[in-house]
Design a protein around this motif. Structure first.
Motif, PDB file in Angstrom:
ATOM      1  N   THR A 120     -17.667   6.015  -2.227  1.00 51.72           N
ATOM      2  CA  THR A 120     -16.292   6.327  -2.643  1.00 51.72           C
ATOM      3  C   THR A 120     -15.660   7.446  -1.827  1.00 51.72           C
ATOM      4  N   HIS A 121     -16.338   7.965  -0.827  1.00 49.73           N
ATOM      5  CA  HIS A 121     -15.741   9.080  -0.094  1.00 49.73           C
ATOM      6  C   HIS A 121     -14.615   8.567   0.807  1.00 49.73           C
ATOM      7  N   SER A 122     -13.701   9.452   1.098  1.00 53.91           N
ATOM      8  CA  SER A 122     -12.568   9.073   1.945  1.00 53.91           C
ATOM      9  C   SER A 122     -12.217  10.248   2.853  1.00 53.91           C
ATOM     10  N   HIS A 123     -11.492   9.949   3.912  1.00 57.72           N
ATOM     11  CA  HIS A 123     -11.100  10.968   4.880  1.00 57.72           C
ATOM     12  C   HIS A 123      -9.588  10.980   4.982  1.00 57.72           C
ATOM     13  N   PRO A 124      -9.014  12.173   5.158  1.00 60.85           N
ATOM     14  CA  PRO A 124      -7.551  12.244   5.231  1.00 60.85           C
ATOM     15  C   PRO A 124      -6.999  11.655   6.530  1.00 60.85           C
ATOM     16  N   THR A 139     -15.996  10.435  13.195  1.00 58.98           N
ATOM     17  CA  THR A 139     -17.205  11.246  13.378  1.00 58.98           C
ATOM     18  C   THR A 139     -18.134  11.205  12.175  1.00 58.98           C
ATOM     19  N   CYS A 140     -17.691  10.595  11.093  1.00 54.56           N
ATOM     20  CA  CYS A 140     -18.524  10.517   9.898  1.00 54.56           C
ATOM     21  C   CYS A 140     -19.603   9.456  10.113  1.00 54.56           C
ATOM     22  N   SER A 141     -20.840   9.816   9.894  1.00 53.75           N
ATOM     23  CA  SER A 141     -21.933   8.876  10.148  1.00 53.75           C
ATOM     24  C   SER A 141     -21.929   7.716   9.156  1.00 53.75           C
ATOM     25  N   ILE A 142     -21.489   7.956   7.949  1.00 50.58           N
ATOM     26  CA  ILE A 142     -21.451   6.883   6.952  1.00 50.58           C
ATOM     27  C   ILE A 142     -20.390   5.864   7.326  1.00 50.58           C
ATOM     28  N   CYS A 143     -19.208   6.342   7.722  1.00 52.25           N
ATOM     29  CA  CYS A 143     -18.130   5.429   8.087  1.00 52.25           C
ATOM     30  C   CYS A 143     -18.456   4.674   9.362  1.00 52.25           C
ATOM     31  N   VAL A 144     -19.106   5.328  10.305  1.00 55.43           N
ATOM     32  CA  VAL A 144     -19.469   4.658  11.558  1.00 55.43           C
ATOM     33  C   VAL A 144     -20.421   3.514  11.274  1.00 55.43           C
TER      34      VAL A 144
HETATM   35 ZN   LIG Z   1     -16.891   8.826   6.037  1.00 55.96          ZN
END
Ligand SMILES: [Zn+2]
Length: 89
Positions: free
Chosen positions: A25-29, A36-41
């Motif tokens: 559920t995390h999000s980035h603005p 650069t987020c390893s989870i999103c990559v």
């Molecule tokens: Zn992320």
């Protein structure tokens, strides 16, 4: 001992669930942080291709079975010849 192990189990399970919820559920603005987020990559990257390095099996004879006759050598001693069974009724 049993009480502490039960609590440790619940703490580990709750931490695992919390981490799973936080990751999903995390999000980035903005886009630069998500790049650069390893989870999103990992989540938005290309699908990994399955690779296998299984070697082909090699069938080769490692030896030949050699049979050898085994003959039990029975010997009757003088003492064994003198024993007889119980009398029949
Ligand atoms: Zn992320």
């Amino acid at each position: 001992m049993r009480f502490t192990s039960r609590w440790l189990t619940w703490i580990c399970l709750s931490l695992m669930l919390w981490a799973a919820v936080a990751e999903s559920t995390h999000s980035h603005p903005n886009k630069t942080e998500s790049a650069t987020c390893s989870i999103c990559v990992v989540a938005h990257g290309t699908t990994p291709t399955a690779s296998s390095n299984h070697a082909r099996p090699v069938f080769a004879a490692v030896g030949v079975l050699q049979e050898e006759e085994v003959i039990a050598k029975a010997r009757l001693g003088v003492f064994e010849l003198g024993i007889r069974g119980p009398p029949a009724v």
